[in-house]
Design a protein around this motif. Structure first.
Motif, PDB file in Angstrom:
ATOM      1  N   CYS A 215      22.479  40.412  37.736  1.00  0.00           N
ATOM      2  CA  CYS A 215      22.891  41.792  38.006  1.00  0.00           C
ATOM      3  C   CYS A 215      24.294  42.076  37.479  1.00  0.00           C
ATOM      4  O   CYS A 215      24.553  43.155  36.923  1.00  0.00           O
ATOM      5  CB  CYS A 215      22.824  42.077  39.505  1.00  0.00           C
ATOM      6  N   ILE A 216      25.203  41.135  37.659  1.00  0.00           N
ATOM      7  CA  ILE A 216      26.581  41.347  37.194  1.00  0.00           C
ATOM      8  C   ILE A 216      26.606  41.514  35.676  1.00  0.00           C
ATOM      9  O   ILE A 216      27.258  42.422  35.141  1.00  0.00           O
ATOM     10  CB  ILE A 216      27.488  40.185  37.638  1.00  0.00           C
ATOM     11  N   LEU A 217      25.892  40.662  34.956  1.00  0.00           N
ATOM     12  CA  LEU A 217      25.848  40.778  33.501  1.00  0.00           C
ATOM     13  C   LEU A 217      25.202  42.092  33.072  1.00  0.00           C
ATOM     14  O   LEU A 217      25.661  42.736  32.117  1.00  0.00           O
ATOM     15  CB  LEU A 217      25.097  39.593  32.906  1.00  0.00           C
ATOM     16  N   ALA A 218      24.138  42.505  33.767  1.00  0.00           N
ATOM     17  CA  ALA A 218      23.486  43.770  33.435  1.00  0.00           C
ATOM     18  C   ALA A 218      24.430  44.941  33.693  1.00  0.00           C
ATOM     19  O   ALA A 218      24.487  45.894  32.898  1.00  0.00           O
ATOM     20  CB  ALA A 218      22.203  43.924  34.236  1.00  0.00           C
ATOM     21  N   GLU A 219      25.179  44.872  34.772  1.00  0.00           N
ATOM     22  CA  GLU A 219      26.142  45.943  35.088  1.00  0.00           C
ATOM     23  C   GLU A 219      27.268  46.014  34.069  1.00  0.00           C
ATOM     24  O   GLU A 219      27.894  47.078  33.895  1.00  0.00           O
ATOM     25  CB  GLU A 219      26.694  45.743  36.496  1.00  0.00           C
ATOM     26  N   LEU A 220      27.523  44.898  33.395  1.00  0.00           N
ATOM     27  CA  LEU A 220      28.530  44.896  32.333  1.00  0.00           C
ATOM     28  C   LEU A 220      27.974  45.430  31.015  1.00  0.00           C
ATOM     29  O   LEU A 220      28.689  45.476  30.013  1.00  0.00           O
ATOM     30  CB  LEU A 220      29.068  43.482  32.134  1.00  0.00           C
ATOM     31  N   THR A 271      36.746  38.945  21.402  1.00  0.00           N
ATOM     32  CA  THR A 271      37.724  39.252  22.450  1.00  0.00           C
ATOM     33  C   THR A 271      37.098  40.049  23.582  1.00  0.00           C
ATOM     34  O   THR A 271      37.322  39.755  24.764  1.00  0.00           O
ATOM     35  CB  THR A 271      38.912  40.012  21.853  1.00  0.00           C
ATOM     36  N   ALA A 272      36.288  41.049  23.240  1.00  0.00           N
ATOM     37  CA  ALA A 272      35.642  41.859  24.279  1.00  0.00           C
ATOM     38  C   ALA A 272      34.701  41.007  25.127  1.00  0.00           C
ATOM     39  O   ALA A 272      34.648  41.156  26.361  1.00  0.00           O
ATOM     40  CB  ALA A 272      34.891  43.020  23.644  1.00  0.00           C
ATOM     41  N   LEU A 273      33.959  40.127  24.488  1.00  0.00           N
ATOM     42  CA  LEU A 273      33.053  39.254  25.240  1.00  0.00           C
ATOM     43  C   LEU A 273      33.839  38.339  26.167  1.00  0.00           C
ATOM     44  O   LEU A 273      33.448  38.140  27.332  1.00  0.00           O
ATOM     45  CB  LEU A 273      32.209  38.428  24.274  1.00  0.00           C
ATOM     46  N   ARG A 274      34.922  37.795  25.683  1.00  0.00           N
ATOM     47  CA  ARG A 274      35.739  36.906  26.510  1.00  0.00           C
ATOM     48  C   ARG A 274      36.278  37.643  27.736  1.00  0.00           C
ATOM     49  O   ARG A 274      36.270  37.097  28.844  1.00  0.00           O
ATOM     50  CB  ARG A 274      36.889  36.361  25.668  1.00  0.00           C
ATOM     51  N   ILE A 275      36.698  38.889  27.552  1.00  0.00           N
ATOM     52  CA  ILE A 275      37.185  39.695  28.676  1.00  0.00           C
ATOM     53  C   ILE A 275      36.054  39.955  29.667  1.00  0.00           C
ATOM     54  O   ILE A 275      36.221  39.846  30.890  1.00  0.00           O
ATOM     55  CB  ILE A 275      37.787  41.016  28.155  1.00  0.00           C
ATOM     56  N   ASN A 276      34.870  40.286  29.154  1.00  0.00           N
ATOM     57  CA  ASN A 276      33.735  40.558  30.038  1.00  0.00           C
ATOM     58  C   ASN A 276      33.283  39.308  30.777  1.00  0.00           C
ATOM     59  O   ASN A 276      32.864  39.383  31.945  1.00  0.00           O
ATOM     60  CB  ASN A 276      32.578  41.147  29.247  1.00  0.00           C
ATOM     61  N   LEU A 277      33.364  38.156  30.133  1.00  0.00           N
ATOM     62  CA  LEU A 277      32.996  36.923  30.819  1.00  0.00           C
ATOM     63  C   LEU A 277      34.005  36.586  31.912  1.00  0.00           C
ATOM     64  O   LEU A 277      33.632  36.011  32.942  1.00  0.00           O
ATOM     65  CB  LEU A 277      32.882  35.773  29.821  1.00  0.00           C
ATOM     66  N   ALA A 278      35.257  36.929  31.716  1.00  0.00           N
ATOM     67  CA  ALA A 278      36.243  36.743  32.782  1.00  0.00           C
ATOM     68  C   ALA A 278      35.869  37.595  33.992  1.00  0.00           C
ATOM     69  O   ALA A 278      35.943  37.134  35.140  1.00  0.00           O
ATOM     70  CB  ALA A 278      37.636  37.103  32.280  1.00  0.00           C
ATOM     71  N   GLU A 279      35.438  38.837  33.745  1.00  0.00           N
ATOM     72  CA  GLU A 279      35.013  39.694  34.849  1.00  0.00           C
ATOM     73  C   GLU A 279      33.739  39.153  35.497  1.00  0.00           C
ATOM     74  O   GLU A 279      33.602  39.157  36.730  1.00  0.00           O
ATOM     75  CB  GLU A 279      34.791  41.123  34.373  1.00  0.00           C
TER      76      GLU A 279
END
Length: 300
Positions: A215-220, A271-279
């Motif tokens: 769910c978290i990944l889908a919400e991202l 960079t965007a993926l790395r930021i999203n994975l941190a979230e």
């Protein structure tokens, strides 16, 4: 540990693996990147028929960097420095292909697994796209040496990290971090997922943790599949014991999100993926933290 006459393939200045520790572990998580190693010794390359670009096709490229936020958030990150083409720790310790070696394997070797048949045993015969790694057969002693000096210590380290986490928090969540080709589909006619969350069809982690990750990944904003076509390998299956408080998830990331698969270099999405994975990590940790707090309050 047995002694063998095989030449060590890694320079002493390069550790086989390392743990990036937080200043203080505050989360019941352990992150693991077993396939992002990119230290290729000269002697290994001399034994291979592949050049440095071709042999890197089996790497989970830069996955250790994508999850490097884990220690900042309070959880250790274990990462291999040796390449998957040299030794695959996401296999049983002795999944070995007798066609690769110049002598008889020990009787306890698993020579009949599907992974061995596909060329992807503990000592792989192939890298992606079915390319043979070696010019000639290897000494059996070389395989046993790699297992003794790298595989067994790696898993001893992972077990220790999980045990320490479980003792401290009463629960341990292993996130096994991987990447997959951009061409992968979750079904023959389905979309190409950005992520696949594997929990061995519910056997390696509690449903609520797996569901939260999806769910978290889908919400991202990502397209997320669960268990298909990757449900989790040996590590997920071996360490996931949810009834005992050990949960293991495998996270597969579509490489097209962050690298050029032809040149194997990072693209503009890294960079965007790395930021999203941190979230993602922060939110999944918060979910488990809140769940643990709720259970304590309920018990009181």
């Amino acid at each position: 540990m047995q002694e063998h006459d095989a030449e060590p393939l890694f320079p002493t200045s390069s550790p086989l693996f390392e743990v990036r520790q937080p200043r203080r572990q505050t989360e019941p998580f352990v992150f693991n990147s077993p396939h992002s190693g990119r230290v290729y010794s000269e002697s290994f390359m001399e034994s291979s028929r592949l050049d440095r670009d071709a042999i890197r096709r089996s790497e989970d490229l830069f996955v250790d960097e994508l999850f490097s936020v884990a220690p900042v958030l309070g959880a250790p990150l274990l990462q291999a420095n040796f390449p998957r083409a040299w030794l695959d720790v996401n296999r049983e310790p002795y999944e070995l292909d007798p066609r690769m070696f110049d002598g008889p394997l020990p009787p306890f070797a698993n020579i009949g697994s599907l992974r061995v048949a596909g060329g992807l045993g503990t000592i792989p015969r192939l890298v992606a796209e079915n390319m043979d790694i070696y010019r000639a057969r290897l000494p059996v002693a070389e395989a046993l040496s790699r297992i003794d000096t790298a595989y067994l210590p790696y898993h001893a380290c992972l077990r220790k990290l999980l045990a320490q986490t479980h003792v401290q928090f009463g629960r341990a969540v292993l996130v096994d971090c991987h990447s997959m080709p951009a061409s992968v589909r979750s079904s023959s006619n389905g979309p190409k997922p950005d992520f696949i969350v594997g929990d061995r069809y519910g056997s390696s982690a509690a449903h609520d943790i797996s569901h939260a990750a999806v769910c978290i990944l889908a919400e991202l904003g990502y397209q997320v599949a669960r268990n298909k076509p990757y449900a989790g390998g040996f590590i997920t299956e071996h360490y996931g014991r949810p009834a005992r408080g050990f949960h293991a998830l495998q996270i597969e990331i579509n490489r097209g999100l962050y690298i050029d698969e032809s040149s194997l270099v990072k693209n503009s999405g890294f960079t965007a993926l790395r930021i999203n994975l941190a979230e993602f990590c922060d939110r999944l940790m918060a979910y488990v933290r809140d769940d643990l707090a709720g259970r304590r309050l309920a018990a009181e």
